[in-house]
Design a protein around this motif. Structure first.
Motif, PDB file in Angstrom:
ATOM      1  N   LEU A   1     -55.697  11.564 -30.261  1.00  0.00           N
ATOM      2  CA  LEU A   1     -55.487  10.955 -29.576  1.00  0.00           C
ATOM      3  C   LEU A   1     -55.881  10.962 -28.314  1.00  0.00           C
ATOM      4  N   LEU A   2     -56.880  11.983 -27.394  1.00  0.00           N
ATOM      5  CA  LEU A   2     -57.347  11.593 -26.376  1.00  0.00           C
ATOM      6  C   LEU A   2     -58.976  10.359 -26.834  1.00  0.00           C
ATOM      7  N   LEU A   3     -59.288  10.721 -28.376  1.00  0.00           N
ATOM      8  CA  LEU A   3     -60.256   8.965 -28.724  1.00  0.00           C
ATOM      9  C   LEU A   3     -59.983   7.691 -28.049  1.00  0.00           C
ATOM     10  N   ALA A   4     -57.940   7.920 -28.726  1.00  0.00           N
ATOM     11  CA  ALA A   4     -56.899   6.850 -28.620  1.00  0.00           C
ATOM     12  C   ALA A   4     -57.836   6.334 -26.605  1.00  0.00           C
ATOM     13  N   ALA A   5     -57.240   7.023 -26.646  1.00  0.00           N
ATOM     14  CA  ALA A   5     -56.673   6.333 -25.364  1.00  0.00           C
ATOM     15  C   ALA A   5     -58.384   6.495 -24.551  1.00  0.00           C
ATOM     16  N   THR A   6     -59.286   7.119 -25.017  1.00  0.00           N
ATOM     17  CA  THR A   6     -60.600   6.588 -24.038  1.00  0.00           C
ATOM     18  C   THR A   6     -61.241   5.109 -25.270  1.00  0.00           C
ATOM     19  N   ALA A   7     -60.909   5.046 -26.026  1.00  0.00           N
ATOM     20  CA  ALA A   7     -60.995   3.757 -26.802  1.00  0.00           C
ATOM     21  C   ALA A   7     -60.614   3.019 -25.996  1.00  0.00           C
ATOM     22  N   ARG A   8     -59.323   2.351 -25.529  1.00  0.00           N
ATOM     23  CA  ARG A   8     -58.466   1.762 -25.082  1.00  0.00           C
ATOM     24  C   ARG A   8     -58.873   1.284 -23.543  1.00  0.00           C
ATOM     25  N   LEU A   9     -58.913   2.527 -22.674  1.00  0.00           N
ATOM     26  CA  LEU A   9     -59.877   2.437 -22.069  1.00  0.00           C
ATOM     27  C   LEU A   9     -61.361   1.769 -21.997  1.00  0.00           C
ATOM     28  N   LEU A  10     -62.001   1.729 -22.746  1.00  0.00           N
ATOM     29  CA  LEU A  10     -63.310   1.030 -23.164  1.00  0.00           C
ATOM     30  C   LEU A  10     -63.551   0.113 -23.253  1.00  0.00           C
ATOM     31  N   ALA A  11     -62.426  -0.349 -23.574  1.00  0.00           N
ATOM     32  CA  ALA A  11     -62.470  -2.119 -24.002  1.00  0.00           C
ATOM     33  C   ALA A  11     -61.063  -2.794 -23.972  1.00  0.00           C
ATOM     34  N   LEU A  12     -60.380  -2.497 -22.267  1.00  0.00           N
ATOM     35  CA  LEU A  12     -59.692  -2.732 -21.508  1.00  0.00           C
ATOM     36  C   LEU A  12     -60.499  -4.563 -21.090  1.00  0.00           C
ATOM     37  N   GLN A  13     -59.564  -5.323 -21.332  1.00  0.00           N
ATOM     38  CA  GLN A  13     -60.343  -6.008 -20.218  1.00  0.00           C
ATOM     39  C   GLN A  13     -59.166  -7.418 -19.316  1.00  0.00           C
ATOM     40  N   HIS A  14     -58.105  -6.913 -19.880  1.00  0.00           N
ATOM     41  CA  HIS A  14     -57.025  -7.824 -19.176  1.00  0.00           C
ATOM     42  C   HIS A  14     -55.995  -6.731 -19.244  1.00  0.00           C
ATOM     43  N   LEU A  15     -55.305  -6.374 -18.053  1.00  0.00           N
ATOM     44  CA  LEU A  15     -54.007  -5.181 -17.666  1.00  0.00           C
ATOM     45  C   LEU A  15     -52.997  -5.300 -19.013  1.00  0.00           C
ATOM     46  N   TYR A  16     -52.406  -6.480 -19.072  1.00  0.00           N
ATOM     47  CA  TYR A  16     -51.746  -6.852 -20.318  1.00  0.00           C
ATOM     48  C   TYR A  16     -51.937  -5.739 -21.725  1.00  0.00           C
ATOM     49  N   GLU A  17     -53.232  -5.117 -21.602  1.00  0.00           N
ATOM     50  CA  GLU A  17     -53.297  -4.761 -23.067  1.00  0.00           C
ATOM     51  C   GLU A  17     -53.782  -2.942 -22.817  1.00  0.00           C
ATOM     52  N   ALA A  18     -52.620  -2.734 -21.869  1.00  0.00           N
ATOM     53  CA  ALA A  18     -53.132  -1.344 -21.135  1.00  0.00           C
ATOM     54  C   ALA A  18     -51.436  -1.011 -21.330  1.00  0.00           C
ATOM     55  N   ARG A  19     -50.894  -1.149 -22.463  1.00  0.00           N
ATOM     56  CA  ARG A  19     -49.175  -0.923 -22.053  1.00  0.00           C
ATOM     57  C   ARG A  19     -49.068   0.082 -23.615  1.00  0.00           C
ATOM     58  N   GLN A  20     -49.504   0.127 -24.611  1.00  0.00           N
ATOM     59  CA  GLN A  20     -50.390   0.871 -25.384  1.00  0.00           C
ATOM     60  C   GLN A  20     -50.658   2.613 -24.512  1.00  0.00           C
ATOM     61  N   LEU A  21     -52.334   2.642 -23.792  1.00  0.00           N
ATOM     62  CA  LEU A  21     -52.592   3.701 -23.441  1.00  0.00           C
ATOM     63  C   LEU A  21     -51.386   4.134 -22.689  1.00  0.00           C
ATOM     64  N   VAL A  22     -51.091   3.640 -21.451  1.00  0.00           N
ATOM     65  CA  VAL A  22     -49.939   4.128 -20.472  1.00  0.00           C
ATOM     66  C   VAL A  22     -49.333   5.298 -21.451  1.00  0.00           C
ATOM     67  N   TRP A  23     -48.592   4.963 -22.907  1.00  0.00           N
ATOM     68  CA  TRP A  23     -47.539   5.430 -23.173  1.00  0.00           C
ATOM     69  C   TRP A  23     -48.076   6.685 -24.098  1.00  0.00           C
ATOM     70  N   VAL A  24     -49.817   6.616 -24.303  1.00  0.00           N
ATOM     71  CA  VAL A  24     -50.816   8.171 -25.598  1.00  0.00           C
ATOM     72  C   VAL A  24     -50.592   8.428 -23.599  1.00  0.00           C
TER      73      VAL A  24
END
Length: 651
Positions: A90-113
C-alpha cells in the motif's frame, strides 16, 4: 492564473510527501530497516524534485522500479508476515503514484490510498497521543482532498466547516455508543512484531534487562480496596524445565495454557479489571488463584491466564481471584518439578544438609530464607557472570544476584531436598495512583519467585524478600544502590517537570483506554439496558422539552409579527434570496442591488429585472396583485435563485 495553479500543485505535493513521511514513521515498527531506507530515499528524491521544480519520473520507469521493489518485498514475505507485506505494498503504491505525478487530476487515487494507510495505523497503535497524531495526518489528507478539487482562488470557509463538525460530532458519538459493535470479519494474519515482557525462557540476565524497560506492562482497577503490597504478585509464567543454567516453560504447560480450567467453588476475595498492553504474547496476568474471568480470557488448571491469540492491541479483561495457593493438578506435575539436571555438587550437598536438619518442607523453606538473610548475600542489577555450575558459583562464590538468581537457586535446592518446586515469572507491586484509582505495573516490576509443594498446594516463597525486603515492601529503586538506580532512570527522565508531564499523559491515556478502547460489546449492552430502564422518563422529558420549544417559538413569532413593520415584498425577497442580500452594500437599496446583479450576471438578467419591477410595484404602489405575482415568481424559480445565491457568494 498559471502561476497560482503551479503554486497549488507544489503545496499539494509537499503536503502529500509530508503525509507519506508521517505514515512511514507510524508504520516503521512493521518494516525492516532496509524497507524504511528505500521509502525514505524515494520520498527525499521527490521532495528535491519539487523544490527544484522538476517534473515527476516517467510512468514506465516508476512502474519498473515499483515492480522490482515489490518483488523484493514478496521474497521477504515469510520473514515480514502477510500484514506487513500488505502495508508495504500500500505504501509503495502511494509513493509510486507521488513519484510519477505530473498533473493534479492524477492524484485522485493517491488521496484514497492515504486514507487506507491512515486507517491501518490504528492496527499498530492505540496510544492516545499517537491516535491524535494519526487524526492530524487524516486532517491534512482531508484538506489536501478539498484543495485538489477546489478552485485555486477559493479558500476554506471555516465557519461552515465548524458548523459541519458540530453536526457530525453528535452523530459520530451516537453511532459509537449505540450502533451494534460487530466482531471483526477477519483476523490479523502473522503479525511478526517483537514480543515484549516475559518470555518462555528465564536465564541469568533476562529479568535484569527487562527491568530497565520503563514502559507499561498493564494497569489494574480494583473493585474494592487496594490489597497490601505483599499480596501483589502477578503470576504470568511457570518455569519448570531446568538444564543447569536456564529455566523454560514445559511444552505440555504451553498447550495446557490454552485450555479453560473446570469451574471451582472457591470464594473470590478480589475482583479487578486489567488493561494489558500489546505484548504479541498470549500470556496474561492475575493474582493468586484466578476463579472467574471474562469470556476473552482463559484460566488454565495451573492458575495461569491466557488469551486465545497473541495480544497485538490493548486487551481489557475482568478477573476474580481467591487469595489461596494454587492446587496441585496431577501426579505428573509433581514429578515434573522434582527433576534436577546433573551438576552443581555443592548445592546438592547443601540441600541434603538442610533436609537432614529440617525434614518438614515449610521448616526447610524458613531455614533457607534465614540463610539468605544472615549470610552476606547482595541484591544487584549487575551481578557477575557465572560459570557452568551457575548455582554453585552464585551460592558459594559471588553471593550477588538479582531475583532470578535467588529464585533459581532456591528452586534447585528444594528439588535436591525432595520438595517439588518451580520458578514463577511475573510482576510484583506497581505504582498506585489514588486520584485516578488504578495501579500501573511497568516492565521494571518484572520479578521471579518460587512455588513449592506442601500438602497438595503450591505455596509461594520469595527469597528476594529475605535478601532485599525493600524490593517487596516499597519498590525496586529502594532496594538498589544509588549507582544502579541510574541504569533505571536516565538523566533526562529524572527531571521533575518531565516526570509530572509524563505522569499526566499516562493518566489521560488510561482514561482513553477505559472509555474509548475499553468500550466493548458488554459495555454497550449495559448502556442499552440502562437506556431501556430510563426510556419512559427520557420520552416524557423529551416531550416536555419539545412542547416548551414549540410554545416559545410560537410566542416569538406572534410577538415579532405584531411589532415587525417590514413590508411583505421585502420579507419575500429575504425569504428566498437569504444571505445573498447580506452582500448588499448599505448605500444601495434592494432594487438598485438587484439591477446591479442583473448587469453582473447576464444569465439572470431578464429574471432579475422582472423581479425588481414586481418588487417596486408591490412596495411603493402597495399593489396586492403585484405582491401575489412576486410570491409566485419567487416560488416557481427556486433553482435559478439557488444558482444566483451561489454565484453571488463565490464572487
Amino acid at each position: 492564473m498559471l502561476t497560482q495553479q503551479m503554486q497549488k500543485q507544489k503545496q499539494l505535493l509537499l503536503s502529500w510527501a509530508a503525509i507519506q513521511f508521517s505514515l512511514l514513521l507510524l508504520l516503521q515498527q512493521a518494516f525492516a530497516g532496509w524497507v524504511i531506507a528505500i521509502f525514505a530515499l524515494l520520498l527525499l528524491y521527490r521532495l528535491l524534485s519539487v523544490f527544484k521544480a522538476k517534473a515527476g519520473i516517467s510512468l514506465k520507469l516508476v512502474n519498473l522500479l515499483a515492480g522490482i521493489i515489490a518483488i523484493t518485498f514478496f521474497l521477504q514475505l515469510r520473514q515480514a508476515g502477510v500484514l506487513h507485506f500488505m502495508l508495504q505494498i500500500l505504501l509503495l503504491a502511494a509513493t509510486a503514484r507521488l513519484l510519477a505525478l505530473q498533473h493534479l487530476y492524477e492524484a485522485r487515487q493517491l488521496v484514497w490510498v492515504h486514507y487506507f494507510l491512515i486507517a491501518c495505523c490504528f492496527i499498530l497503535h492505540q496510544d492516545m497521543l499517537i491516535a491524535l497524531f494519526i487524526l492530524l495526518v487524516f486532517a491534512v489528507n482531508l484538506y489536501s482532498h478539498y484543495r485538489l478539487f477546489s478552485p485555486s482562488v477559493s479558500r476554506l470557509n471555516w465557519l461552515q466547516t465548524g458548523r459541519g463538525i458540530l453536526i457530525i460530532l453528535p452523530l459520530w458519538l451516537a453511532i459509537f455508543l449505540l450502533f451494534p459493535r460487530l466482531p471483526p470479519f477477519w483476523q490479523i494474519p502473522n503479525v511478526n512484531i517483537a514480543s515484549t515482557g516475559l518470555n518462555d525462557t528465564l536465564d541469568p540476565g533476562s529479568i535484569e534487562q527487562l527491568v530497565q524497560d520503563d514502559s507499561l506492562a498493564f494497569r489494574v482497577e480494583f473493585d474494592g480496596a487496594l490489597p497490601p503490597r505483599q499480596q501483589l504478585y502477578w503470576r504470568a509464567r511457570l518455569y519448570e524445565d531446568f538444564d543447569g543454567r536456564r529455566w523454560q516453560v514445559n511444552a505440555l504447560r504451553q498447550n495446557a495454557s490454552r485450555q479453560r480450567a473446570a469451574d471451582t467453588a472457591a470464594d473470590s476475595s478480589l475482583s479487578y479489571r486489567i488493561i494489558a498492553e500489546a505484548s504479541q504474547q498470549t500470556g496474561l496476568f492475575a493474582l493468586a488463584t484466578p476463579v472467574t474471568s471474562s469470556s476473552n480470557v482463559f484460566i488454565s488448571p495451573s492458575g495461569l491466564l491466557s488469551s486465545n491469540k497473541p495480544v497485538s492491541q490493548r486487551l481489557s479483561y475482568q478477573v476474580s481471584s481467591s487469595l489461596t495457593p494454587v492446587v496441585l493438578v496431577s501426579e505428573q506435575e509433581q514429578q515434573l518439578n522434582l527433576r534436577v539436571p546433573p551438576g552443581n555438587p555443592q548445592t546438592q550437598q547443601f540441600a541434603y544438609q538442610l533436609k537432614q536438619q529440617y525434614p518438614q518442607s515449610h521448616e526447610l523453606v524458613q531455614a533457607l530464607a534465614e540463610h539468605f538473610s544472615r549470610q552476606p548475600f547482595y541484591y544487584s542489577l549487575t551481578p557477575p557472570r557465572l560459570g557452568s555450575n551457575s548455582i554453585d558459583a552464585f551460592l558459594f562464590d559471588s553471593h550477588t544476584g538479582f531475583c532470578s538468581h535467588y529464585a533459581s537457586a532456591s528452586a534447585v535446592i528444594l528439588r535436591h531436598a525432595g520438595i517439588a518446586a518451580r520458578v514463577v515469572g511475573g510482576y510484583q507491586g506497581g505504582n498506585w495512583h489514588p486520584q485516578q484509582g488504578y495501579l500501573a505495573v511497568r516492565q521494571r516490576e518484572a520479578h521471579a519467585w518460587v512455588e513449592y509443594l506442601h500438602n497438595g498446594v503450591w505455596q509461594p516463597f520469595d527469597p528476594t524478600a529475605a535478601v532485599a525486603p525493600e524490593r517487596i515492601l516499597d519498590s525496586l529503586d529502594s532496594a538498589l544502590p544509588e549507582d544502579q538506580r541510574a541504569l533505571l532512570d536516565p538523566g533526562w527522565r529524572q527531571l521533575v517537570l518531565l516526570q509530572n508531564l509524563r505522569q499526566q499523559l499516562m493518566h489521560l491515556d488510561y482514561y482513553w483506554s477505559v472509555w474509548v478502547l475499553g468500550f466493548n460489546d458488554n459495555r454497550q449492552r449495559e448502556l442499552w439496558r440502562t437506556l431501556y430502564r430510563y426510556l419512559p422518563a427520557m420520552a416524557y422529558s423529551a416531550a416536555v422539552l419539545f412542547s416548551i420549544i414549540i410554545v416559545v417559538l410560537l410566542y416569538l413569532r406572534l410577538t415579532q409579527s405584531g411589532t415587525d413593520n417590514t413590508p411583505q415584498a421585502t420579507k419575500q425577497l429575504h425569504r428566498y434570496l437569504g444571505k445573498a442580500l447580506a452582500a448588499k452594500p448599505l448605500s444601495l437599496s434592494v432594487s438598485a442591488f438587484l439591477l446591479q446583479c442583473a448587469k453582473r450576471y447576464p444569465a439572470h438578467n431578464a429574471y432579475l429585472k422582472q423581479l425588481t419591477a414586481l418588487y417596486e410595484q408591490a412596495l411603493y404602489k402597495e399593489d396586492t396583485e403585484a405582491l401575489n405575482q412576486l410570491k409566485q415568481l419567487l416560488k416557481c424559480h427556486k433553482a435559478e435563485l439557488g444558482r444566483l445565491r451561489r454565484a453571488i457568494k463565490n464572487t
